[in-house]
Design an enzyme around this catalytic site. Structure first.
Site, PDB file in Angstrom:
ATOM      1  N   GLY A  56       0.647   8.927   2.331  1.00  0.00           N
ATOM      2  CA  GLY A  56       0.396   9.185   0.919  1.00  0.00           C
ATOM      3  C   GLY A  56       0.793   7.974   0.101  1.00  0.00           C
ATOM      4  O   GLY A  56       1.661   7.201   0.521  1.00  0.00           O
ATOM      5  N   GLN A  61       2.738   2.853  -7.119  1.00  0.00           N
ATOM      6  CA  GLN A  61       3.190   1.998  -6.016  1.00  0.00           C
ATOM      7  C   GLN A  61       2.345   0.736  -5.850  1.00  0.00           C
ATOM      8  O   GLN A  61       2.743  -0.169  -5.117  1.00  0.00           O
ATOM      9  CB  GLN A  61       3.196   2.778  -4.701  1.00  0.00           C
ATOM     10  CG  GLN A  61       4.210   3.923  -4.683  1.00  0.00           C
ATOM     11  CD  GLN A  61       4.173   4.668  -3.361  1.00  0.00           C
ATOM     12  OE1 GLN A  61       3.424   5.608  -3.203  1.00  0.00           O
ATOM     13  NE2 GLN A  61       4.982   4.234  -2.410  1.00  0.00           N
ATOM     14  N   CYS A 102       9.770   6.095   2.340  1.00  0.00           N
ATOM     15  CA  CYS A 102       8.815   5.756   1.291  1.00  0.00           C
ATOM     16  C   CYS A 102       8.373   4.312   1.491  1.00  0.00           C
ATOM     17  O   CYS A 102       9.195   3.446   1.765  1.00  0.00           O
ATOM     18  CB  CYS A 102       9.478   5.916  -0.072  1.00  0.00           C
ATOM     19  SG  CYS A 102       8.405   5.501  -1.449  1.00  0.00           S
ATOM     20  N   LEU A 103       7.066   4.076   1.363  1.00  0.00           N
ATOM     21  CA  LEU A 103       6.545   2.715   1.518  1.00  0.00           C
ATOM     22  C   LEU A 103       7.162   1.771   0.496  1.00  0.00           C
ATOM     23  O   LEU A 103       7.226   0.565   0.718  1.00  0.00           O
ATOM     24  CB  LEU A 103       5.018   2.704   1.355  1.00  0.00           C
ATOM     25  CG  LEU A 103       4.199   3.431   2.426  1.00  0.00           C
ATOM     26  CD1 LEU A 103       2.722   3.383   2.062  1.00  0.00           C
ATOM     27  CD2 LEU A 103       4.445   2.838   3.798  1.00  0.00           C
ATOM     28  N   HIS A 144       6.413  14.706  -2.549  1.00  0.00           N
ATOM     29  CA  HIS A 144       6.918  13.328  -2.590  1.00  0.00           C
ATOM     30  C   HIS A 144       6.107  12.497  -3.593  1.00  0.00           C
ATOM     31  O   HIS A 144       6.665  11.780  -4.422  1.00  0.00           O
ATOM     32  CB  HIS A 144       6.830  12.726  -1.177  1.00  0.00           C
ATOM     33  CG  HIS A 144       7.243  11.283  -1.073  1.00  0.00           C
ATOM     34  ND1 HIS A 144       8.384  10.886  -0.418  1.00  0.00           N
ATOM     35  CD2 HIS A 144       6.657  10.149  -1.545  1.00  0.00           C
ATOM     36  CE1 HIS A 144       8.474   9.558  -0.494  1.00  0.00           C
ATOM     37  NE2 HIS A 144       7.440   9.082  -1.166  1.00  0.00           N
ATOM     38  N   GLU A 145       4.779  12.623  -3.534  1.00  0.00           N
ATOM     39  CA  GLU A 145       3.912  11.855  -4.447  1.00  0.00           C
ATOM     40  C   GLU A 145       4.047  12.352  -5.884  1.00  0.00           C
ATOM     41  O   GLU A 145       4.012  11.563  -6.828  1.00  0.00           O
ATOM     42  CB  GLU A 145       2.448  11.910  -4.000  1.00  0.00           C
ATOM     43  CG  GLU A 145       2.160  11.426  -2.579  1.00  0.00           C
ATOM     44  CD  GLU A 145       2.787  10.084  -2.241  1.00  0.00           C
ATOM     45  OE1 GLU A 145       2.918   9.226  -3.135  1.00  0.00           O
ATOM     46  OE2 GLU A 145       3.166   9.901  -1.065  1.00  0.00           O
ATOM     47  N   HIS A 148       6.807  10.660  -7.474  1.00  0.00           N
ATOM     48  CA  HIS A 148       6.456   9.297  -7.920  1.00  0.00           C
ATOM     49  C   HIS A 148       5.861   9.325  -9.331  1.00  0.00           C
ATOM     50  O   HIS A 148       6.120   8.439 -10.134  1.00  0.00           O
ATOM     51  CB  HIS A 148       5.425   8.669  -6.972  1.00  0.00           C
ATOM     52  CG  HIS A 148       6.028   7.969  -5.789  1.00  0.00           C
ATOM     53  ND1 HIS A 148       6.931   6.937  -5.900  1.00  0.00           N
ATOM     54  CD2 HIS A 148       5.850   8.154  -4.466  1.00  0.00           C
ATOM     55  CE1 HIS A 148       7.287   6.518  -4.694  1.00  0.00           C
ATOM     56  NE2 HIS A 148       6.643   7.246  -3.800  1.00  0.00           N
TER      57      HIS A 148
HETATM   58 ZN   LIG Z   1       6.920   7.178  -1.767  1.00  0.00          ZN
END
Ligand SMILES: [Zn+2]
Length: 183
Positions: A56, A61, A102-103, A144-145, A148
């Site tokens: 995701g 991001q 998380c990326l 999670h998204e 963000h």
């Molecule tokens: Zn993330």
């Protein structure tokens, strides 16, 4: 930084990374019909998600504070979905606490309590509205998204619960990050 062959071009997409203060922005609603820039952004986000082997990715991001994210939990990178102006309209009482990465925070993890099942209202690229229920990994990924979009990160959580103190105590820096254009 890994590179990948995507759409015939070899390009490495840079992500906004913790502790960049940009990740703390509350994202804004997307206007419909989508303009060309937003359509390109969706393509860009999907590429970035696959390139970094994520399941995701939120627009913030890649440097755009707008309310949308992409997701593909299939692990074979063949079923990207985009969720625009999403809201969680229902969630299960049952929760599960697990570690999340998380990326945008490589090498770090948060222990996060999430609902096992959530119902999401969102729009697709055509502006059509959907209300759909998601379970397990997809439900966790969506929560999670959604964090963000509110400027929250999984690493802000402490023993499952969101920690305001942990959020505030984290060093905030401004980087000179700029999203690279693929056009
Ligand atoms: Zn993330």
């Amino acid at each position: 930084m890994p590179t990948g062959r995507l759409g015939g071009t070899l390009v490495s997409i840079e992500l906004v990374k913790y502790p960049d203060v940009f990740l703390r922005k509350v994202s804004k609603d997307v206007a419909f019909p989508l303009d060309d820039k937003t359509k390109r952004l969706i393509t860009w986000m999907t590429r970035a998600m696959y390139q970094h082997n994520g399941i995701g990715l939120a627009a913030v991001q890649v440097g755009y504070d707008v309310r949308m994210f992409t997701m593909d939990c299939t692990r074979y990178q063949g079923k990207p979905q985009v969720f625009i102006n999403p809201t969680i309209v229902k969630n299960s009482e049952e929760t599960i606490t697990d570690f999340e990465g998380c990326l945008s925070a490589p090498g770090k993890q948060g222990e996060v309590k999430r609902h096992i099942r959530i119902t999401l209202n969102y729009k697709d690229e055509e502006g059509e509205e959907h209300t759909k229920t998601f379970y397990n990994l997809e439900a966790r990924c969506i929560q999670h998204e959604m964090d963000h979009l509110e400027g929250k990160l999984c690493i802000d959580y402490e023993k499952g619960e969101y920690s305001r103190d942990k959020h505030k105590s984290q060093t905030m820096v401004e980087s000179d990050f700029r999203a690279k254009s693929n056009s």
